[in-house]
Design an enzyme around this catalytic site. Sequence first.
Site, PDB file in Angstrom:
ATOM      1  N   GLU A  86       0.857  -1.195   0.000  1.00 57.50           N
ATOM      2  CA  GLU A  86       0.000   0.000   0.000  1.00 57.50           C
ATOM      3  C   GLU A  86       0.886   1.236   0.000  1.00 57.50           C
ATOM      4  N   ALA A 120      -1.928   4.532   5.826  1.00 58.49           N
ATOM      5  CA  ALA A 120      -3.085   3.801   6.359  1.00 58.49           C
ATOM      6  C   ALA A 120      -3.582   2.790   5.341  1.00 58.49           C
ATOM      7  N   GLY A 153      -6.693   0.328   3.805  1.00 59.85           N
ATOM      8  CA  GLY A 153      -8.151   0.489   3.675  1.00 59.85           C
ATOM      9  C   GLY A 153      -8.614   1.164   2.398  1.00 59.85           C
ATOM     10  N   SER A 190      -9.518   3.344  -7.763  1.00 59.03           N
ATOM     11  CA  SER A 190      -9.923   4.434  -8.652  1.00 59.03           C
ATOM     12  C   SER A 190      -9.678   5.787  -8.003  1.00 59.03           C
ATOM     13  N   GLU A 204     -27.458  18.173 -12.844  1.00 53.88           N
ATOM     14  CA  GLU A 204     -27.315  16.845 -13.442  1.00 53.88           C
ATOM     15  C   GLU A 204     -27.585  16.922 -14.941  1.00 53.88           C
ATOM     16  N   GLY A 231     -18.371  10.847 -11.502  1.00 53.79           N
ATOM     17  CA  GLY A 231     -17.865   9.491 -11.684  1.00 53.79           C
ATOM     18  C   GLY A 231     -16.416   9.365 -11.243  1.00 53.79           C
ATOM     19  N   ALA A 272     -17.622  -1.245  -3.002  1.00 54.67           N
ATOM     20  CA  ALA A 272     -16.715  -1.948  -2.104  1.00 54.67           C
ATOM     21  C   ALA A 272     -17.050  -3.438  -2.029  1.00 54.67           C
ATOM     22  N   HIS A 321     -43.811  -8.321  12.732  1.00 51.75           N
ATOM     23  CA  HIS A 321     -44.629  -7.108  12.790  1.00 51.75           C
ATOM     24  C   HIS A 321     -44.350  -6.371  14.086  1.00 51.75           C
TER      25      HIS A 321
HETATM   26  P1  FAD Z   1      -9.570   1.343  -3.447  1.00 49.28           P
HETATM   27  O1  FAD Z   1     -10.434   1.316  -2.261  1.00 49.28           O
HETATM   28  O2  FAD Z   1      -9.549   2.584  -4.264  1.00 49.28           O
HETATM   29  O3  FAD Z   1      -8.108   1.001  -2.949  1.00 49.28           O
HETATM   30  C1  FAD Z   1      -7.014   1.030  -3.806  1.00 49.28           C
HETATM   31  C2  FAD Z   1      -5.759   1.180  -2.960  1.00 49.28           C
HETATM   32  O4  FAD Z   1      -4.626   0.941  -3.779  1.00 49.28           O
HETATM   33  C3  FAD Z   1      -5.572   2.579  -2.372  1.00 49.28           C
HETATM   34  O5  FAD Z   1      -5.323   2.491  -0.998  1.00 49.28           O
HETATM   35  C4  FAD Z   1      -4.352   3.123  -3.112  1.00 49.28           C
HETATM   36  O6  FAD Z   1      -3.565   3.992  -2.328  1.00 49.28           O
HETATM   37  C5  FAD Z   1      -3.600   1.846  -3.421  1.00 49.28           C
HETATM   38  N1  FAD Z   1      -2.704   1.942  -4.564  1.00 49.28           N
HETATM   39  C6  FAD Z   1      -2.963   2.407  -5.807  1.00 49.28           C
HETATM   40  N2  FAD Z   1      -1.894   2.259  -6.609  1.00 49.28           N
HETATM   41  C7  FAD Z   1      -0.939   1.691  -5.856  1.00 49.28           C
HETATM   42  C8  FAD Z   1       0.394   1.281  -6.128  1.00 49.28           C
HETATM   43  N3  FAD Z   1       0.934   1.384  -7.330  1.00 49.28           N
HETATM   44  N4  FAD Z   1       1.109   0.744  -5.093  1.00 49.28           N
HETATM   45  C9  FAD Z   1       0.576   0.609  -3.858  1.00 49.28           C
HETATM   46  N5  FAD Z   1      -0.683   0.962  -3.564  1.00 49.28           N
HETATM   47  C10 FAD Z   1      -1.434   1.494  -4.556  1.00 49.28           C
HETATM   48  N6  FAD Z   1     -18.839   1.785  -2.199  1.00 49.28           N
HETATM   49  C11 FAD Z   1     -19.764   1.058  -1.549  1.00 49.28           C
HETATM   50  O7  FAD Z   1     -19.931  -0.127  -1.845  1.00 49.28           O
HETATM   51  N7  FAD Z   1     -20.530   1.602  -0.559  1.00 49.28           N
HETATM   52  C12 FAD Z   1     -20.421   2.894  -0.201  1.00 49.28           C
HETATM   53  O8  FAD Z   1     -21.118   3.356   0.704  1.00 49.28           O
HETATM   54  C13 FAD Z   1     -19.464   3.694  -0.879  1.00 49.28           C
HETATM   55  N8  FAD Z   1     -19.310   4.982  -0.553  1.00 49.28           N
HETATM   56  C14 FAD Z   1     -18.366   5.726  -1.199  1.00 49.28           C
HETATM   57  C15 FAD Z   1     -18.245   7.070  -0.874  1.00 49.28           C
HETATM   58  C16 FAD Z   1     -17.317   7.856  -1.511  1.00 49.28           C
HETATM   59  C17 FAD Z   1     -17.182   9.320  -1.132  1.00 49.28           C
HETATM   60  C18 FAD Z   1     -16.453   7.281  -2.494  1.00 49.28           C
HETATM   61  C19 FAD Z   1     -15.407   8.106  -3.165  1.00 49.28           C
HETATM   62  C20 FAD Z   1     -16.570   5.949  -2.826  1.00 49.28           C
HETATM   63  C21 FAD Z   1     -17.543   5.157  -2.202  1.00 49.28           C
HETATM   64  N9  FAD Z   1     -17.721   3.821  -2.532  1.00 49.28           N
HETATM   65  C22 FAD Z   1     -18.678   3.088  -1.889  1.00 49.28           C
HETATM   66  C23 FAD Z   1     -16.900   3.166  -3.560  1.00 49.28           C
HETATM   67  C24 FAD Z   1     -15.790   2.350  -2.895  1.00 49.28           C
HETATM   68  O9  FAD Z   1     -15.019   3.193  -2.075  1.00 49.28           O
HETATM   69  C25 FAD Z   1     -14.922   1.688  -3.945  1.00 49.28           C
HETATM   70  O10 FAD Z   1     -15.728   0.937  -4.836  1.00 49.28           O
HETATM   71  C26 FAD Z   1     -13.911   0.758  -3.300  1.00 49.28           C
HETATM   72  O11 FAD Z   1     -13.091   1.452  -2.398  1.00 49.28           O
HETATM   73  C27 FAD Z   1     -13.052   0.051  -4.349  1.00 49.28           C
HETATM   74  O12 FAD Z   1     -12.143  -0.768  -3.701  1.00 49.28           O
HETATM   75  P2  FAD Z   1     -10.755  -1.185  -4.368  1.00 49.28           P
HETATM   76  O13 FAD Z   1     -10.127  -2.120  -3.407  1.00 49.28           O
HETATM   77  O14 FAD Z   1     -10.966  -1.614  -5.760  1.00 49.28           O
HETATM   78  O15 FAD Z   1      -9.915   0.170  -4.475  1.00 49.28           O
HETATM   79  P1  NAD Z   2     -21.945   8.345 -10.521  1.00 46.23           P
HETATM   80  O1  NAD Z   2     -21.592   7.635 -11.753  1.00 46.23           O
HETATM   81  O2  NAD Z   2     -22.751   7.672  -9.482  1.00 46.23           O
HETATM   82  O3  NAD Z   2     -22.742   9.680 -10.893  1.00 46.23           O
HETATM   83  C1  NAD Z   2     -22.232  10.633 -11.746  1.00 46.23           C
HETATM   84  C2  NAD Z   2     -23.391  11.507 -12.208  1.00 46.23           C
HETATM   85  O4  NAD Z   2     -22.854  12.628 -12.888  1.00 46.23           O
HETATM   86  C3  NAD Z   2     -24.331  10.812 -13.158  1.00 46.23           C
HETATM   87  O5  NAD Z   2     -25.655  10.988 -12.733  1.00 46.23           O
HETATM   88  C4  NAD Z   2     -24.057  11.503 -14.485  1.00 46.23           C
HETATM   89  O6  NAD Z   2     -25.204  11.561 -15.318  1.00 46.23           O
HETATM   90  C5  NAD Z   2     -23.652  12.893 -14.014  1.00 46.23           C
HETATM   91  N1  NAD Z   2     -22.849  13.660 -14.976  1.00 46.23           N
HETATM   92  C6  NAD Z   2     -21.880  13.203 -15.789  1.00 46.23           C
HETATM   93  N2  NAD Z   2     -21.379  14.217 -16.528  1.00 46.23           N
HETATM   94  C7  NAD Z   2     -22.050  15.346 -16.156  1.00 46.23           C
HETATM   95  C8  NAD Z   2     -22.012  16.711 -16.554  1.00 46.23           C
HETATM   96  N3  NAD Z   2     -21.167  17.121 -17.498  1.00 46.23           N
HETATM   97  N4  NAD Z   2     -22.830  17.598 -15.946  1.00 46.23           N
HETATM   98  C9  NAD Z   2     -23.707  17.173 -14.982  1.00 46.23           C
HETATM   99  N5  NAD Z   2     -23.793  15.877 -14.579  1.00 46.23           N
HETATM  100  C10 NAD Z   2     -22.980  14.982 -15.159  1.00 46.23           C
HETATM  101  O7  NAD Z   2     -20.547   8.880  -9.942  1.00 46.23           O
HETATM  102  P2  NAD Z   2     -20.170   9.464  -8.523  1.00 46.23           P
HETATM  103  O8  NAD Z   2     -21.372   9.931  -7.803  1.00 46.23           O
HETATM  104  O9  NAD Z   2     -19.052  10.398  -8.781  1.00 46.23           O
HETATM  105  O10 NAD Z   2     -19.615   8.196  -7.784  1.00 46.23           O
HETATM  106  C11 NAD Z   2     -18.463   7.501  -8.300  1.00 46.23           C
HETATM  107  C12 NAD Z   2     -18.491   6.062  -7.963  1.00 46.23           C
HETATM  108  O11 NAD Z   2     -18.351   5.851  -6.576  1.00 46.23           O
HETATM  109  C13 NAD Z   2     -19.789   5.424  -8.401  1.00 46.23           C
HETATM  110  O12 NAD Z   2     -19.503   4.481  -9.380  1.00 46.23           O
HETATM  111  C14 NAD Z   2     -20.324   4.753  -7.198  1.00 46.23           C
HETATM  112  O13 NAD Z   2     -20.631   3.422  -7.450  1.00 46.23           O
HETATM  113  C15 NAD Z   2     -19.248   4.845  -6.138  1.00 46.23           C
HETATM  114  N6  NAD Z   2     -19.921   5.257  -4.901  1.00 46.23           N
HETATM  115  C16 NAD Z   2     -20.777   4.391  -4.320  1.00 46.23           C
HETATM  116  C17 NAD Z   2     -21.476   4.759  -3.196  1.00 46.23           C
HETATM  117  C18 NAD Z   2     -22.447   3.809  -2.586  1.00 46.23           C
HETATM  118  O14 NAD Z   2     -22.398   2.645  -2.904  1.00 46.23           O
HETATM  119  N7  NAD Z   2     -23.319   4.244  -1.708  1.00 46.23           N
HETATM  120  C19 NAD Z   2     -21.292   6.004  -2.651  1.00 46.23           C
HETATM  121  C20 NAD Z   2     -20.413   6.870  -3.271  1.00 46.23           C
HETATM  122  C21 NAD Z   2     -19.712   6.469  -4.397  1.00 46.23           C
END
Ligand code: FAD
Ligand code: NAD
Length: 467
Positions: free
Chosen positions: A33, A37, A39, A146, A204, A272, A321, A445
């Site tokens: 990592e 940290a 995670g 990502s 949006e 996105g 996740a 219920h």
């Molecule tokens: P990541 O969690 O992105 O982990 C990748 C790790 O790789 C990072 O720690 C990074 O530092 C490390 N890394 C990258 N390149 C290297 C390298 N070359 N060498 C060493 N380490 C490296 N998903 C849900 O399902 N539920 C939610 O409620 C939810 N809420 C979200 C809220 C927000 C604000 C955001 C931004 C995302 C949310 N997501 C949620 C999406 C979720 O966080 C991701 O889908 C998930 O973290 C992806 O897991 P991953 O293991 O693929 O990658």
């Molecule tokens: P998203 O793909 O959920 O939403 C992006 C939105 O932006 C879409 O509705 C799209 O139509 C809009 N958009 C795109 N181009 C635009 C433009 N030019 N002007 C206005 N609107 C535009 O992406 P996000 O909200 O950034 O989240 C990113 C990823 O993180 C998602 O794939 C999601 O799965 C993950 N995530 C998951 C959770 C969860 O599971 N609860 C929470 C947060 C993030």
Amino acid sequence: MESYDVIVIGSGPGGYVAAIRAAQLGNKTALIEKYNALGGTCLNVGCIPSKALLDSSEHYHQSQHQFAEHGIRATGWKLDFKQMIKRKAGVVEQTTAGLDFLMKKNNITVCHGLGSFKDSHTITITPAKGKASEISGKNIIIATGSKPASLPFIQIDKKRVITSTEALSLPALPKSLVVVGGGVIGLELGSVYARLGTEVHVVEYQNAIIPTMDRAMGKELMRSMKKLGVKFHLQHGVKEVKASAKSVVVKANDQKGAEVIWKADYCLVSVGRKAYTEGLNLSAAGLGADDGGRIPVDHQMRTSVPHIFAIGDVVRGAMLAHKAEEEGVVAAEVIAGQQPHIDYNLIPNVVYTWPEVAGVGQTEEELKASGTPYKSGSFPFKASARARASMDTDGSVKVLAHAETDEILGVHMCGPRAADMIAEAVVAMEFRASAEDISRMSHAHPTFTEAIKEAALAATSDRALHI
Ligand code: FAD
Ligand code: NAD
């Protein structure tokens, strides 16, 4: 050079779960990592901190708008935004510390530093300070996740034009916020700030919010969020975002091409996320990324190089996740010679607003598009005694079943605790239940889950009992 059976690069929910499963299966395992940290996005700047702020802000909102109705009158409620952010940081710290413990417990070697391929079996680890080292692996799992995406004309300065990462740690409560993108991040973080009193505008591009989920649920959520004061601007194309020292100006064109301008304290860009492979030096391993920057994999998470796997946000599919975790388990089990399988249709989607939105299986729009004969049954929370008791009457549950076989094809809900309730639908669909199966099972219920039973009754033969 130390050698391992399995090296995992990236410690998000995909990577750390893959490492645990690989270690459970008897492999000598290392996890790399780049940050201090463990995670990944999820624990540090995603799922967990956003849910901590969603809970805190919902408590505050209830204290301002619902407690009096419950007969709880108090004066002097005060928002301590700094404390809210501090508590969130504490939750993150505890959760990531839990991971350190899990790594030790499973005898996983944790290496901090940027991992990059020297060749297809050798990884160079470059720490933030100090000398680089190398380790070799029989098998390698890439789980580098990502990063936030942006639009070509938007400069994210992380001060006024921000991503979710900055929005989770603002120094003070903003008076106004423009959110570009009405997807999951925009709506969750937009809710947090709207509940705390910030004026929130969601802009949006499409004609619906959370456009990839069942459209009826997006409409329900929009109704509820409008009550919070959130202003929605659908079918608006953002064309310019300009920051100055203390504010930001966002310009968009509406459906008719007329220019609309907002001035706000911050602009949150949530359009996105994109796969992250920077620094991995994929070509040294004989690998490349597709047009979207993702690493191509087969159904077993195997890349074009047979001993290298990739999982989670860095590969195709939903960026979730729990999807990353499932793929981590699959990669580790395939390495161990097993034949695991993921049914992507049964990965649930959740939006943690209030009411929450959750869905699994096919949406009504998808069923229509594929010409699948289906029937639909809905039940509104207004008709649920449990929902009335807790003042959570917004939203509904929709069950979609095959018109001929009655097999459940999709379940979608917007309502209280939908995030937890969707698990019932996942179990039902995993066992290929019919709508009638669900409607004949006893649901305690009074619970919110009764709404699922009622929607299943409505779907199977239009015989909901309580409406
Ligand atoms: P990541 O969690 O992105 O982990 C990748 C790790 O790789 C990072 O720690 C990074 O530092 C490390 N890394 C990258 N390149 C290297 C390298 N070359 N060498 C060493 N380490 C490296 N998903 C849900 O399902 N539920 C939610 O409620 C939810 N809420 C979200 C809220 C927000 C604000 C955001 C931004 C995302 C949310 N997501 C949620 C999406 C979720 O966080 C991701 O889908 C998930 O973290 C992806 O897991 P991953 O293991 O693929 O990658
Ligand atoms: P998203 O793909 O959920 O939403 C992006 C939105 O932006 C879409 O509705 C799209 O139509 C809009 N958009 C795109 N181009 C635009 C433009 N030019 N002007 C206005 N609107 C535009 O992406 P996000 O909200 O950034 O989240 C990113 C990823 O993180 C998602 O794939 C999601 O799965 C993950 N995530 C998951 C959770 C969860 O599971 N609860 C929470 C947060 C993030």
